[in-house]
Write a protein that holds these residues in place. Structure first.
Motif, PDB file in Angstrom:
ATOM      1  N   PRO A  12       0.827  -1.204   0.000  1.00 48.01           N
ATOM      2  CA  PRO A  12       0.000   0.000   0.000  1.00 48.01           C
ATOM      3  C   PRO A  12       0.871   1.267   0.000  1.00 48.01           C
ATOM      4  CG  PRO A  12       0.344  -0.682   2.255  1.00 48.01           C
ATOM      5  CD  PRO A  12       1.151  -1.621   1.387  1.00 48.01           C
ATOM      6  N   VAL A  13       0.180   2.421  -0.063  1.00 49.85           N
ATOM      7  CA  VAL A  13       0.868   3.715   0.049  1.00 49.85           C
ATOM      8  C   VAL A  13       1.527   3.812   1.429  1.00 49.85           C
ATOM      9  CG1 VAL A  13      -1.321   4.826   0.744  1.00 49.85           C
ATOM     10  CG2 VAL A  13       0.569   6.240  -0.092  1.00 49.85           C
ATOM     11  N   THR A  14       2.745   4.383   1.449  1.00 47.32           N
ATOM     12  CA  THR A  14       3.481   4.555   2.715  1.00 47.32           C
ATOM     13  C   THR A  14       3.803   6.040   2.913  1.00 47.32           C
ATOM     14  OG1 THR A  14       5.686   4.438   1.745  1.00 47.32           O
ATOM     15  CG2 THR A  14       4.647   2.319   2.320  1.00 47.32           C
ATOM     16  N   TYR A  15       4.359   6.363   4.087  1.00 41.73           N
ATOM     17  CA  TYR A  15       4.800   7.744   4.320  1.00 41.73           C
ATOM     18  C   TYR A  15       5.923   8.130   3.351  1.00 41.73           C
ATOM     19  CZ  TYR A  15       2.063   8.298   8.630  1.00 41.73           C
ATOM     20  OH  TYR A  15       1.050   8.416   9.547  1.00 41.73           O
ATOM     21  N   GLY A  16       6.647   7.146   2.826  1.00 42.43           N
ATOM     22  CA  GLY A  16       7.697   7.433   1.827  1.00 42.43           C
ATOM     23  C   GLY A  16       7.076   7.998   0.558  1.00 42.43           C
ATOM     24  N   HIS A  17       6.009   7.343   0.063  1.00 48.74           N
ATOM     25  CA  HIS A  17       5.303   7.859  -1.117  1.00 48.74           C
ATOM     26  C   HIS A  17       4.748   9.264  -0.839  1.00 48.74           C
ATOM     27  CE1 HIS A  17       4.458   3.356  -1.888  1.00 48.74           C
ATOM     28  NE2 HIS A  17       5.211   3.726  -2.887  1.00 48.74           N
ATOM     29  N   ILE A  18       4.148   9.420   0.329  1.00 46.57           N
ATOM     30  CA  ILE A  18       3.510  10.702   0.658  1.00 46.57           C
ATOM     31  C   ILE A  18       4.559  11.819   0.731  1.00 46.57           C
ATOM     32  CG2 ILE A  18       2.170  11.947   2.418  1.00 46.57           C
ATOM     33  CD1 ILE A  18       0.726   9.217   2.932  1.00 46.57           C
ATOM     34  N   ASP A  19       5.745  11.484   1.242  1.00 49.12           N
ATOM     35  CA  ASP A  19       6.853  12.448   1.285  1.00 49.12           C
ATOM     36  C   ASP A  19       7.187  12.929  -0.134  1.00 49.12           C
ATOM     37  OD1 ASP A  19       9.902  12.912   0.951  1.00 49.12           O
ATOM     38  OD2 ASP A  19       9.648  13.144   3.113  1.00 49.12           O
ATOM     39  N   ILE A  20       7.255  11.979  -1.067  1.00 45.04           N
ATOM     40  CA  ILE A  20       7.564  12.328  -2.468  1.00 45.04           C
ATOM     41  C   ILE A  20       6.459  13.214  -3.056  1.00 45.04           C
ATOM     42  CG2 ILE A  20       7.840  11.362  -4.822  1.00 45.04           C
ATOM     43  CD1 ILE A  20      10.295  10.892  -3.027  1.00 45.04           C
ATOM     44  N   ILE A  21       5.211  12.872  -2.756  1.00 42.82           N
ATOM     45  CA  ILE A  21       4.075  13.652  -3.282  1.00 42.82           C
ATOM     46  C   ILE A  21       4.133  15.094  -2.746  1.00 42.82           C
ATOM     47  CG2 ILE A  21       1.540  13.878  -3.244  1.00 42.82           C
ATOM     48  CD1 ILE A  21       1.566  10.683  -3.145  1.00 42.82           C
ATOM     49  N   SER A 128       6.865  -0.720   0.373  1.00 44.32           N
ATOM     50  CA  SER A 128       5.564  -1.341   0.633  1.00 44.32           C
ATOM     51  C   SER A 128       5.713  -2.812   1.016  1.00 44.32           C
ATOM     52  CB  SER A 128       4.667  -1.236  -0.597  1.00 44.32           C
ATOM     53  OG  SER A 128       4.470   0.102  -0.944  1.00 44.32           O
ATOM     54  N   SER A 129       6.679  -3.459   0.426  1.00 44.74           N
ATOM     55  CA  SER A 129       6.863  -4.886   0.682  1.00 44.74           C
ATOM     56  C   SER A 129       7.252  -5.152   2.151  1.00 44.74           C
ATOM     57  CB  SER A 129       7.896  -5.392  -0.315  1.00 44.74           C
ATOM     58  OG  SER A 129       8.599  -6.441   0.186  1.00 44.74           O
ATOM     59  N   ILE A 130       8.146  -4.313   2.691  1.00 40.64           N
ATOM     60  CA  ILE A 130       8.526  -4.463   4.102  1.00 40.64           C
ATOM     61  C   ILE A 130       7.314  -4.213   5.006  1.00 40.64           C
ATOM     62  CG2 ILE A 130       9.898  -3.436   5.981  1.00 40.64           C
ATOM     63  CD1 ILE A 130      12.162  -3.040   4.016  1.00 40.64           C
ATOM     64  N   VAL A 131       6.536  -3.207   4.637  1.00 44.20           N
ATOM     65  CA  VAL A 131       5.344  -2.874   5.431  1.00 44.20           C
ATOM     66  C   VAL A 131       4.360  -4.058   5.432  1.00 44.20           C
ATOM     67  CG1 VAL A 131       3.281  -1.396   5.459  1.00 44.20           C
ATOM     68  CG2 VAL A 131       5.541  -0.380   5.180  1.00 44.20           C
ATOM     69  N   ARG A 132       4.167  -4.676   4.280  1.00 42.04           N
ATOM     70  CA  ARG A 132       3.257  -5.839   4.200  1.00 42.04           C
ATOM     71  C   ARG A 132       3.773  -6.974   5.077  1.00 42.04           C
ATOM     72  NH1 ARG A 132       3.629  -4.805  -1.396  1.00 42.04           N
ATOM     73  NH2 ARG A 132       4.866  -6.693  -1.696  1.00 42.04           N
ATOM     74  N   SER A 133       5.092  -7.208   5.018  1.00 37.42           N
ATOM     75  CA  SER A 133       5.670  -8.289   5.835  1.00 37.42           C
ATOM     76  C   SER A 133       5.479  -8.002   7.310  1.00 37.42           C
ATOM     77  CB  SER A 133       7.163  -8.453   5.573  1.00 37.42           C
ATOM     78  OG  SER A 133       7.376  -8.728   4.242  1.00 37.42           O
ATOM     79  N   SER A 142       3.060   1.877  12.640  1.00 39.36           N
ATOM     80  CA  SER A 142       2.499   3.240  12.684  1.00 39.36           C
ATOM     81  C   SER A 142       3.500   4.322  12.249  1.00 39.36           C
ATOM     82  CB  SER A 142       1.933   3.548  14.066  1.00 39.36           C
ATOM     83  OG  SER A 142       2.861   3.223  15.048  1.00 39.36           O
ATOM     84  N   ASP A 143       4.812   4.035  12.294  1.00 35.37           N
ATOM     85  CA  ASP A 143       5.787   5.018  11.811  1.00 35.37           C
ATOM     86  C   ASP A 143       5.874   5.026  10.280  1.00 35.37           C
ATOM     87  OD1 ASP A 143       6.491   5.853  14.290  1.00 35.37           O
ATOM     88  OD2 ASP A 143       8.333   4.672  14.419  1.00 35.37           O
ATOM     89  N   PHE A 144       5.284   4.043   9.645  1.00 38.42           N
ATOM     90  CA  PHE A 144       5.505   3.857   8.205  1.00 38.42           C
ATOM     91  C   PHE A 144       4.299   4.160   7.319  1.00 38.42           C
ATOM     92  CE2 PHE A 144       8.175   0.365  10.222  1.00 38.42           C
ATOM     93  CZ  PHE A 144       9.281   1.186  10.360  1.00 38.42           C
ATOM     94  N   VAL A 145       3.105   3.987   7.870  1.00 30.31           N
ATOM     95  CA  VAL A 145       1.888   4.212   7.063  1.00 30.31           C
ATOM     96  C   VAL A 145       0.847   4.988   7.866  1.00 30.31           C
ATOM     97  CG1 VAL A 145       2.156   2.133   5.610  1.00 30.31           C
ATOM     98  CG2 VAL A 145       0.868   1.980   7.736  1.00 30.31           C
ATOM     99  N   PRO A 146      -0.008   5.754   7.186  1.00 27.45           N
ATOM    100  CA  PRO A 146      -1.071   6.482   7.885  1.00 27.45           C
ATOM    101  C   PRO A 146      -2.082   5.505   8.516  1.00 27.45           C
ATOM    102  CG  PRO A 146      -0.776   7.317   5.642  1.00 27.45           C
ATOM    103  CD  PRO A 146       0.011   6.051   5.730  1.00 27.45           C
ATOM    104  N   PRO A 147      -2.872   5.998   9.482  1.00 23.99           N
ATOM    105  CA  PRO A 147      -3.799   5.124  10.210  1.00 23.99           C
ATOM    106  C   PRO A 147      -4.775   4.344   9.324  1.00 23.99           C
ATOM    107  CG  PRO A 147      -3.624   7.240  11.308  1.00 23.99           C
ATOM    108  CD  PRO A 147      -2.834   7.358  10.043  1.00 23.99           C
TER     109      PRO A 147
END
Ligand code: ADP
Length: 159
Positions: A12-21, A128-133, A142-147
């Motif tokens: 899914p979308v992560t804070y990394g993607h949102i930072d780029i946006i 995203s792959s690490i977040v899914r794992s 919670s440090d990596f993706v929005p609620p």
């Protein structure tokens, strides 16, 4: 009015993607975040789910919209009237693949430039792959993706 598209799997979308946006918003008048439908990957979330999660995360940003596409990124860029493709670069390991894609896209559509942006250092090891794992192992993400994304992952792994 300079428009850019930011294509990706966002699974899914992560804070990394949102930072780029957020960085892209400083440069372009408008950004279309585009969920790639057919990337050869088997995503955890459906296209619809990924689009909805992105929309929810980005609803505060007036000049950002979300859509999906199936086909060549450059064709979609032309369809929406974008002059640039945004991609994120985290580490040297991203470079080779991104370089190849950027040059191929330039060959296909010389009028569209790829613009690379670097996220804050704290997101350089995030994908995203690490977040899914991590979510699969019930770890705190919670440090990596929005609620809303955290909740969606919890629901997915409870099934
Ligand atoms: P793709 O399958 O197209 O690589 P992703 O959703 O994994 O789709 O990534 C979309 C874009 O966002 C890529 O350019 C990728 O390098 C970038 N990206 C992904 N995670 C991050 C991050 N943590 N920081 C910066 N850029 C990122």
């Amino acid at each position: 009015m300079a428009k850019a598209i930011y294509p990706g799997t966002f699974d899914p979308v992560t804070y990394g993607h949102i930072d780029i946006i957020k960085r892209a918003r400083e440069i372009f008048d408008s950004i279309v975040v585009t969920v790639a439908i057919n990337t050869g990957k088997t995503p955890l979330f459906t296209t619809q789910e990924r689009v909805e999660m992105l929309k929810d995360c980005l609803k505060e940003f007036q000049n950002v919209s979300v859509d999906s596409f199936d086909g060549l990124v450059v064709d979609h860029a032309k369809n929406v009237g974008a002059v640039s493709i945004i991609r994120g670069l985290r580490a040297v390991s991203d470079f080779e693949y991104e370089f190849q894609m950027a040059l191929m896209n330039r060959k296909l559509a010389g009028e569209i430039s790829t613009v690379f942006l670097m996220p804050h250092e704290k997101y350089t090891y995030l994908n995203s792959s690490i977040v899914r794992s991590l979510a699969g192992f019930n770890s705190d993400i919670s440090d990596f993706v929005p609620p809303n994304v955290r909740n969606a992952l919890e629901r997915k792994f409870k099934k």
